[in-house]
Design a protein around this motif. Sequence first.
Motif: not given
Length: 521
Positions: A40-46, A64-71
């Motif tokens: 979430p810190e990386l997401l908040a930083a753009g 935060w799962i809906g905001r990232v790509e999961v591999v």
Amino acid sequence: MYDDTPAEAPLENAHEVGDGGGRLALVTGVSGYIGGRLVPELLAAGFRVRAVARRPEALRDRPWIGRVEVVGADASDADAVRAALEGVDVAYYLIHAMSSGAAFSAKDRRTARTFARAATAQRVGRVVYLGGLYPEGEELSTHMESRREVGEILLDSPVPTTVLRAAVILGSGSASFEMMRHLTERLPAMVCPKWVGNRIQPIAVRDVLRYLVGSADMPADVDRAFDIGGPDVLTYLDMMRGYAEVAGLPKRHVLPVRVMSPRLSSHWVGVVTPVPKEIARPLVESMVHEVVCKEHDIARYVPDPPEGLLGFREAVHLALERIQEANVTTRWSSASVPGAPSDPLPSDPDWAGGNLYVDERTTVVDAPAPVLWRVLEGIGGDRGWYSWPMAWALRGVVDRASGGPGLRRGRRDPQHLMVGDAVDWWRVEEREEDRLLRLRAEMRLPGLAWLDLRVESDPVGRTLFRQRALFHPKGLAGQAYWAAISPFHDVVFGGMQRNVKRAAEAAARREQSAAGATLVA
């Protein structure tokens, strides 16, 4: 797929660092303590974020799962790691076994080399690794030596690399913090090894996260390790006494002695705190040395915030505040126990009959389904297991003695669970809101075990509590184990049925009374 929904505010880091600018950051170790907070810190930083997990389904309840790509990828699989690193601008390597064994060290080396080669092949812009702070020129423990080696392996690759070296990390739910907290709270007077007098430079988790995010912006010619620490240099004894003051506890009395080895100390920690000795020992071994930052060069690239880094007392106060508010986003137990089973409950019909033992019980509960669900989702931890507490406690002691987690891990949140959460000696394997909670045992067993708790309705609309204990034995030892515990099932599992029913019905009555009082008012 990526979700373009704006990222939520960071959970632990109050200071913005840099601008991701839509760059792609890959994070390993996302099920662990630091990785789960870094996303979430990386997401908040753009940044765009690609989260790598061995079992992606275990991440599905993360906010935060809906905001990232999961591999899905195993870190030891070279092809999978190479594919995961395609197009990545900055890769965070947060993989490290909390163990002091030689086998784990060898695995750490292989995994780091695999990652370094894959990052080189995919021309990743930067690798960032969080390692441990250690003294130069001294003989290190196997655990600390492994962390040093991993950092050197990554630095030796052609990819520009940042290695951050931290000592004790202070934050709600960290293993170091939980060890200090429980030792201090439970022992007003204690005998401790002489290393409690060694100097340590702890750092708040939010400052660690700040450095991790900021490291993504380092110039390409920066390829080195940095010591990171907070503003205070303290002994472990100072830290325990300081914790007691912040927590409002009476003064703690400590007598240092010379006879307690790291091995004996870790056993003592395992007895007194929720942190098992297998995890405590690497932490204890790192404190045998004085670990104080030799430089603060990181500030050239990630400047200190205007108000400065968080001090020890402020970090403890913030951590306790998070615990009291039940706002602990990740814990040391977020990562699975080394050696614990991770196989999900199979649906293969071949498991039927003698290969899978089942104890199944169903009870009608005079309460709405959502009320019963709240009771089930709050099970374990301080609330216990609604049956014969002495039996559960004794089994927990036996499990701890044999190297298992026992009952002391507790819960991350007193009421709400996510897939992947630890609940005492269980791990949440499946969760369906208002319907199903499936727990997989991580205790030491001659087989695999699950506890399946369901909320259902019968044909006439009554609420049913359906409970299944499942056990897949391994060999004759597993068969003998099931035969030995079967006579106690009515007391343990039958008692759970009866007491969960009572708790749900009592909660329903309280809610009805409260609703009636509101209407009258």
